[in-house]
Scaffold this motif. Structure first.
Motif, short mmCIF file in Angstrom:
data_model
loop_
_atom_site.label_atom_id
_atom_site.label_comp_id
_atom_site.label_asym_id
_atom_site.label_seq_id
_atom_site.Cartn_x
_atom_site.Cartn_y
_atom_site.Cartn_z
N GLY A 191 -14.34 6.18 -5.45
CA GLY A 191 -14.44 4.93 -5.14
C GLY A 191 -14.87 3.77 -6.00
N VAL A 192 -15.48 3.67 -7.27
CA VAL A 192 -14.98 2.44 -7.90
C VAL A 192 -13.33 2.52 -7.80
N LEU A 193 -12.97 3.78 -8.48
CA LEU A 193 -11.41 3.40 -8.91
C LEU A 193 -9.97 2.80 -7.71
N LEU A 194 -10.78 3.95 -6.55
CA LEU A 194 -9.94 3.13 -5.54
C LEU A 194 -10.92 1.51 -5.08
N LEU A 195 -11.46 0.68 -5.19
CA LEU A 195 -11.74 -0.32 -5.18
C LEU A 195 -11.22 -0.61 -6.22
N TRP A 196 -10.65 -0.70 -7.49
CA TRP A 196 -9.87 -1.50 -8.30
C TRP A 196 -9.16 -1.34 -7.51
N VAL A 197 -8.11 -1.18 -7.64
CA VAL A 197 -7.17 -0.98 -6.97
C VAL A 197 -6.57 -1.25 -5.55
N ALA A 198 -7.47 -1.59 -4.76
CA ALA A 198 -8.41 -2.95 -3.49
C ALA A 198 -7.76 -4.02 -4.31
N ALA A 199 -8.58 -3.71 -5.40
CA ALA A 199 -8.83 -5.89 -5.59
C ALA A 199 -7.35 -5.70 -6.14
N ALA A 200 -6.69 -5.04 -7.23
CA ALA A 200 -5.59 -5.60 -7.71
C ALA A 200 -4.68 -5.54 -6.87
N LEU A 201 -4.40 -5.12 -5.55
CA LEU A 201 -3.88 -5.23 -3.98
C LEU A 201 -3.67 -6.37 -3.46
N THR A 202 -5.15 -6.87 -3.03
CA THR A 202 -6.18 -7.77 -2.93
C THR A 202 -5.86 -9.23 -3.68
N ALA A 203 -5.70 -8.97 -4.73
CA ALA A 203 -4.75 -10.23 -5.31
C ALA A 203 -3.10 -10.02 -5.91
N LEU A 204 -2.88 -8.89 -5.93
CA LEU A 204 -1.34 -9.88 -5.35
C LEU A 204 -0.96 -9.80 -4.12
N THR A 205 -1.54 -9.70 -3.30
CA THR A 205 -1.34 -10.33 -1.62
C THR A 205 -1.08 -11.53 -1.74
N GLY A 206 -2.21 -12.52 -2.21
CA GLY A 206 -3.44 -13.05 -2.53
C GLY A 206 -1.82 -14.60 -3.41
N TRP A 207 -1.67 -14.05 -3.93
CA TRP A 207 -0.91 -14.49 -4.50
C TRP A 207 0.70 -14.92 -4.11
N ASP A 208 0.94 -13.71 -3.32
CA ASP A 208 2.34 -13.50 -2.55
C ASP A 208 1.93 -15.29 -1.11
N TYR A 209 0.77 -14.62 -0.64
CA TYR A 209 0.84 -15.67 0.11
C TYR A 209 0.77 -16.89 -0.60
N PHE A 210 -0.01 -17.49 -1.41
CA PHE A 210 0.14 -18.83 -2.14
C PHE A 210 1.33 -19.20 -2.60
N ALA A 211 2.45 -18.25 -2.39
CA ALA A 211 3.74 -18.43 -3.55
C ALA A 211 4.42 -18.61 -1.81
N LYS A 212 4.74 -18.42 -1.24
CA LYS A 212 4.69 -18.81 0.05
C LYS A 212 4.39 -20.29 1.04
N ALA A 213 2.98 -20.36 0.04
CA ALA A 213 2.77 -22.07 1.27
C ALA A 213 3.08 -22.95 0.16
N LEU A 214 3.48 -22.75 -0.76
CA LEU A 214 3.16 -23.52 -2.28
C LEU A 214 4.45 -25.28 -1.51
N PRO A 215 5.40 -24.05 -1.37
CA PRO A 215 6.01 -25.45 -0.80
C PRO A 215 5.41 -26.39 0.89
N PHE A 216 5.14 -25.95 0.97
CA PHE A 216 4.32 -27.20 2.45
C PHE A 216 2.85 -27.54 1.47
N LEU A 217 2.41 -27.53 0.52
CA LEU A 217 1.80 -27.91 -0.49
C LEU A 217 1.36 -28.79 -1.44
#
Length: 222
Positions: A191-217
Motif C-alpha cells: 500500500g505504501v509503495l502504491l501510494l508513492w507511485v500515486a503521489a508521483a503520478l499526482t505530481a506529474l499531472t499537477g505539473w502538466d496542468y500548470f504548464a498548460k495553464a502558464l500562458p494564461f497566467l
C-alpha cells in the motif's frame, strides 16, 4: 439536471466519501475497517461504471462532468485523512499524502482562477491512471487495518512467551497468527509503495496542468 443512472452513481459516490470516515464513528475496529473498505471499493468501482454507462447510453452531461472529479477527490482526500490518522502520522504515508493533497488544492485553485478557460485543462489519460493508483493504494492500506486488528483481537490476553513460541513455530499456530501478521506486513508495504507511485503520478499531472495553464497566467506587456 437529469437523473440518469450515471449521474445517480456519481452522486452516490460523492455521499460515500464521508461515509468512509463515519464508519469509524459508529463501529469498532476491525468492523469499521471492513465496512470502510467495502464502501470505498464499491464507490471506486462506480467511478468506472458511471463513465462507461454515460458513453454507452449517450447520457454524458455537464452535471456529471462537473461532479465526477469532485466525487473522486472527495473520496481520495477523506480516505487519506482516515488512513494517515490511524497510521499514527507515519511519515512514509504522511509525505505522499501531503503531495497528493497539495496537488489537488493547487489544481482546484488553478481551475478556479482560469474561470472560462479552465476547460482547456482536460483530464488526461495519465490523470486517470493517477486516480486509479490512488484508489488502489488506499484500498490496500484499508485492508492493513483489518489484518492488524484481527491479529490484535486474537492475541488479547495472551502471554508474551506463548505468543513468541507460536510466532517462532515452537507451538502450533491454530489461530493463524503468522498468516495475519504476514498479510498485515504485505498489505502495508504494498500500500505504501502504491501510494508513492500515486503521489508521483499526482505530481506529474499537477505539473502538466500548470504548464498548460502558464500562458494564461502571464501578465500582458504594454
Amino acid at each position: 439536471m437529469t437523473w440518469t443512472v450515471p449521474n445517480i452513481l456519481t452522486v452516490l459516490r460523492l455521499f460515500a466519501a464521508p461515509g468512509v470516515a463515519v464508519m469509524f464513528l459508529f463501529f469498532a475496529r476491525p468492523w469499521a475497517d471492513w465496512f470502510a473498505l467495502v464502501l470505498f471499493v464499491t464507490a471506486a468501482v462506480t467511478d468506472w461504471f458511471d463513465g462507461y454507462l454515460a458513453r454507452e447510453w449517450d447520457q454524458e452531461s455537464k452535471f456529471g462532468a462537473m461532479l465526477d472529479p469532485i466525487a473522486d477527490k472527495a473520496m481520495v482526500v477523506i480516505a487519506l485523512l482516515v488512513i494517515t490518522g490511524f497510521s499514527g502520522m507515519n511519515p512514509w504515508i504522511l509525505l505522499p499524502a501531503t503531495i497528493i493533497l497539495f496537488r489537488e488544492v493547487f489544481v482546484s485553485g488553478l481551475r478556479e482562477f482560469l474561470g472560462n478557460t479552465a476547460g482547456l485543462l482536460k483530464v488526461t489519460p495519465l490523470a486517470k491512471w493517477k486516480t486509479t493508483a490512488q484508489m488502489v493504494s488506499l484500498a490496500v492500506l484499508f485492508s492493513t487495518g483489518i489484518f492488524e486488528h484481527h491479529f490484535a483481537e486474537r492475541i488479547f490476553g495472551m502471554d508474551p512467551g506463548t505468543l513468541g513460541a507460536i510466532l517462532s513455530g515452537e507451538l502450533p499456530d491454530e489461530l493463524n497468527l503468522n498468516l495475519l501478521l504476514w498479510m498485515q506486513d504485505v498489505t502495508f508495504y504494498a500500500g505504501v509503495l502504491l501510494l508513492w507511485v500515486a503521489a508521483a503520478l499526482t505530481a506529474l499531472t499537477g505539473w502538466d496542468y500548470f504548464a498548460k495553464a502558464l500562458p494564461f497566467l502571464r501578465d500582458k506587456t504594454a
